[in-house]
Write an enzyme that holds these catalytic residues in place. Structure first.
Site, short mmCIF file in Angstrom:
data_model
loop_
_atom_site.label_atom_id
_atom_site.label_comp_id
_atom_site.label_asym_id
_atom_site.label_seq_id
_atom_site.Cartn_x
_atom_site.Cartn_y
_atom_site.Cartn_z
CG HIS A 31 35.25 86.96 57.96
ND1 HIS A 31 34.22 86.51 58.77
CD2 HIS A 31 36.31 86.16 58.22
CE1 HIS A 31 34.65 85.48 59.48
NE2 HIS A 31 35.91 85.25 59.17
CD GLU A 79 33.14 84.27 56.37
OE1 GLU A 79 34.27 84.34 55.84
OE2 GLU A 79 32.92 83.63 57.42
#
Length: 315
Positions: A184, A289
């Site tokens: 992330h 991500e």
């Protein structure tokens, strides 16, 4: 945790400048003779900083909690074994959003330096940091919610030409299990209004801002003008790039992964997050991500999976 091929410590016997690695205040810091550096928090094995050519490439909120009380807002949180709120009818259904990897304490397994590709001065031009998380390291609550025997090894490699982060997942038990994983990453940028994300053209994506409906990316470049939360799946191109003012800023290469999430909270979402500071920080970051989040990856007993990303800062 037990590991057969634990990396050896960096040898000080090299003839030229060597990488530096040290632990401090719950994190591991590595730097190269070039001045490039990376910082990894043991809580979540979260990358907090990656500097190249004197420039920071990772955004971390000014209000991020770095004491292990909650996942870090910013950096590179590691999502495993479920992305988003887990489905209630799935084996991950009792876990918190994004699973347990980002809010577990990882073990530092050691560092190793490159054996080739020396700097002109004779020093090593990369250093690899390995972090481990297994069933024994989980909280009792997490083990109860996800009762599988597993091993994760997360390798963070700092090189003079970029940063690589790879996650190896191994099923150590006899029962199969399914998982999702995602890096992330919050990339630091100068001005969101001048940023374009390339390499996702003609890709199908799930738009969470439009009731998780599917759409086709018709424009070769993505520009951020409001809150964005999209899952791009089965991407054909390996590289996604971020440009700023039309100039290359970052290249992100997926390794063994086919999905990517693009996220920016924009104004209202940023205001609603207590650990997002400054509130106008959405102008200085964008999340691109890499992961495996469209469906589930399945591992039988003894099987393993590896995926991650390789990032290059461009100027």
């Amino acid at each position: 945790m037990d590991r057969k091929h634990k990396p050896s410590a960096i040898s000080p016997a090299g003839t030229g400048p060597q990488p530096s690695v040290h632990a401090e205040q719950g994190k591991v810091v590595a730097s190269l003779p070039t001045g490039d550096s990376v910082e990894v928090l043991l809580f979540g094995a979260t990358v907090l900083s990656w500097k190249s050519n004197g420039r920071e490439n990772i955004w971390v909120s000014d209000a991020a909690k770095l004491d292990g009380s909650k996942p870090v807002r910013g950096g590179v949180p590691l999502v495993f074994p479920a992305f988003g709120p887990p489905p209630k009818d799935h084996a991950t259904g009792k876990l918190p959003q994004h699973g347990f990897a980002r809010n577990s304490h990882w073990e530092y397994l050691g560092s190793s330096s490159s054996e080739s590709g020396k700097l002109s001065s004779g020093g090593d031009d990369s250093v690899k940091l390995d972090f481990g998380l297994g069933t024994a390291e989980l909280s009792e609550e997490a083990r109860t919610a996800w009762p599988f025997d597993f091993s994760l090894v997360y390798s963070v490699t700092l090189a003079k030409d970029g940063l690589s982060t790879m996650l190896n997942v191994q099923n150590k038990g006899e029962k199969s299990f399914e998982f999702q994983m995602l890096l992330h990453t919050y990339f630091k940028i100068d001005d969101i209004s001048k940023v374009a994300i390339n390499g996702l053209g003609s890709t199908t994506y799930i738009d969470k801002m439009l009731n998780a409906t599917e759409h086709q990316q018709t424009d070769p470049s993505i520009r951020i003008h409001g809150e964005v939360d999209r899952v791009y799946k089965s991407i054909k191109q390996d590289t996604t790039s971020i440009t700023q003012d039309g100039k290359p800023r970052l290249d992100i290469v997926r390794e063994g992964l086919s999905d990517s999430v693009v996220w920016n909270p924009w104004i209202e979402k940023a205001k609603g997050m207590g650990d997002f500071e400054p509130k106008e920080g959405y102008k200085k970051m964008v999340c691109v991500e890499v992961g495996a989040v469209d469906g589930w990856q399945k591992l039988e007993g003894g099987e393993s999976f590896e995926g991650g990303m390789r990032c290059t800062a461009r100027y």
